[in-house]
Design a protein around this motif. Structure first.
Motif, PDB file in Angstrom:
ATOM      1  N   LEU A   3      -4.779   5.272  -9.013  1.00 19.17           N
ATOM      2  CA  LEU A   3      -4.676   4.153  -9.954  1.00 19.17           C
ATOM      3  C   LEU A   3      -5.766   3.113  -9.717  1.00 19.17           C
ATOM      4  N   PHE A   4      -6.229   3.024  -8.459  1.00 17.21           N
ATOM      5  CA  PHE A   4      -7.232   2.025  -8.097  1.00 17.21           C
ATOM      6  C   PHE A   4      -8.470   2.695  -7.502  1.00 17.21           C
ATOM      7  N   LEU A  31       3.324   6.055  -5.431  1.00 18.13           N
ATOM      8  CA  LEU A  31       3.271   6.133  -6.890  1.00 18.13           C
ATOM      9  C   LEU A  31       2.102   7.001  -7.339  1.00 18.13           C
ATOM     10  N   GLU A  32       0.948   6.827  -6.701  1.00 19.55           N
ATOM     11  CA  GLU A  32      -0.231   7.624  -7.047  1.00 19.55           C
ATOM     12  C   GLU A  32       0.006   9.106  -6.765  1.00 19.55           C
ATOM     13  N   LYS A  33       0.654   9.407  -5.646  1.00 18.36           N
ATOM     14  CA  LYS A  33       0.938  10.810  -5.305  1.00 18.36           C
ATOM     15  C   LYS A  33       1.880  11.434  -6.339  1.00 18.36           C
ATOM     16  N   GLY A  67      -5.696   4.420 -14.239  1.00 16.05           N
ATOM     17  CA  GLY A  67      -4.951   3.199 -13.935  1.00 16.05           C
ATOM     18  C   GLY A  67      -4.849   2.276 -15.138  1.00 16.05           C
ATOM     19  N   GLU A  68      -5.942   2.190 -15.916  1.00 17.19           N
ATOM     20  CA  GLU A  68      -5.936   1.369 -17.134  1.00 17.19           C
ATOM     21  C   GLU A  68      -4.904   1.901 -18.127  1.00 17.19           C
ATOM     22  N   THR A  69      -4.849   3.222 -18.258  1.00 15.69           N
ATOM     23  CA  THR A  69      -3.876   3.829 -19.171  1.00 15.69           C
ATOM     24  C   THR A  69      -2.458   3.598 -18.678  1.00 15.69           C
ATOM     25  N   SER A 113       0.830  -1.214   0.000  1.00 17.35           N
ATOM     26  CA  SER A 113       0.000   0.000   0.000  1.00 17.35           C
ATOM     27  C   SER A 113       0.860   1.256   0.000  1.00 17.35           C
ATOM     28  N   LYS A 114       1.911   1.243   0.806  1.00 20.66           N
ATOM     29  CA  LYS A 114       2.800   2.411   0.914  1.00 20.66           C
ATOM     30  C   LYS A 114       3.414   2.756  -0.442  1.00 20.66           C
TER      31      LYS A 114
END
Length: 299
Positions: free
Chosen positions: A47-48, A39-41, A61-63, A33-34
């Motif tokens: 992404l999810f 990565l999202e930040k 996220g798909e892209t 999770s971390k």
């Protein structure tokens, strides 16, 4: 962004959950999770979609997924290309826990003698985690059964052919039989390997094709536990012939099935991942040794 974040993201996509990804990568859910949150930040978007019980990819996220797969493949290709420059070339193998029963330990010992400068690791894991580990490029090669193995995704070398047989106590009514059909076992208690093992799936599928759902009395990862319960006449078991021959259980009668239910042990690798030179050398070594081995019965 680093390659570990990308690999963790891909593991979550492949397994469908953060907890399963943690199991596949032998780490904690918190660590997965971390890295994904970091990565999202960095990317600036989620992404999810975590709003439902089962997570799913967002449109972003798909892209990102197609780029992540490309980056991961490029990273592995780079490592493969550079491995020849290492002073001690390495590769890694993952295997289901049957390397002794199928003589793999002997081949490994012979390889180490023939190629003392090639270093490699050999890890045993349960079947449920092996393909995910191979797909995530944690390992170069895998010893695994070919049941449900996709020939479009994997290349493989057949190591040994094996088939299921019925195990009963010497006091069981079927103990004197020369063969038995699966349909005759419909009312028996089954002593099984745990879910997630390929032999479990193979057994359940075979019983269903014979027209019944196996009544599972007990499931275990340990051959000794299964054999012990068969000896006590608590139920019957389906087990691979070579596994039984290796353990040579006392007070257990092995009966051939009238149906032929086979399973090949294979050495597998991803088709779309470039192999390092040491990994290719191991495959070539295995091909030569298997061809020359008089004990091998592939048919």
């Amino acid at each position: 962004m680093d390659i570990k974040q990308i690999q963790y993201f891909l593991a979550v996509v492949t397994t469908g959950s953060f907890s399963k990804a943690a199991d596949e990568l032998y780490t904690t859910q918190a660590s997965i999770s971390k890295h994904v949150i970091a990565l999202e930040k960095e990317l600036g978007f989620a992404l999810f979609d975590r709003s439902k019980r089962k997570i799913s990819l967002t449109q972003a996220g798909e892209t990102f997924l197609k780029h992540a797969r490309s980056l991961s493949a490029d990273y592995q290709a780079m490592l493969a290309d550079l491995s020849k420059y290492k002073s001690s070339p390495t590769f890694s193998i993952i295997a289901i826990p049957v390397i002794a029963q199928y003589g793999i330990t002997s081949y490994v010992a012979q390889f180490k003698i023939a190629h003392p400068k090639l270093n490699f690791s050999l890890d045993e894991r349960e079947a449920a985690s092996i393909l995910a580990a191979l797909n995530n490029h944690q390992y170069d090669l895998a010893f695994i059964r070919d049941y449900t193995l996709d020939s479009e995704t994997y290349s493989f070398l057949k190591i040994a052919r094996d088939q299921l047989q019925v195990l009963v106590s010497k006091n069981h009514p079927l103990a004197g039989r020369k063969s038995v059909s699966l349909a005759e076992l419909a009312d028996e208690n089954f002593i099984m390997f745990d879910k997630g093992t390929l032999v479990h799936e193979l057994t359940v599928d075979a019983c269903r094709q014979a027209g019944f759902e196996p009544r599972i009395f007990y499931a275990s990862l340990r051959v000794e536990s299964i054999l012990g319960l068969v000896v006590s006449n608590s139920g019957i078991a389906l087990m691979m012939e070579k596994i039984v021959a290796y353990h040579q259980p006392h007070d257990v009668v092995a009966i051939p099935l009238q149906e032929t239910i086979e399973s090949n042990l294979v050495l597998a690798w991803l088709k779309n991942k470039p192999l390092s030179q040491p990994a290719r050398i191991f495959i070539e070594f295995m091909e030569k040794r298997l061809t020359a081995d008089p004990r091998r019965e592939m048919g």
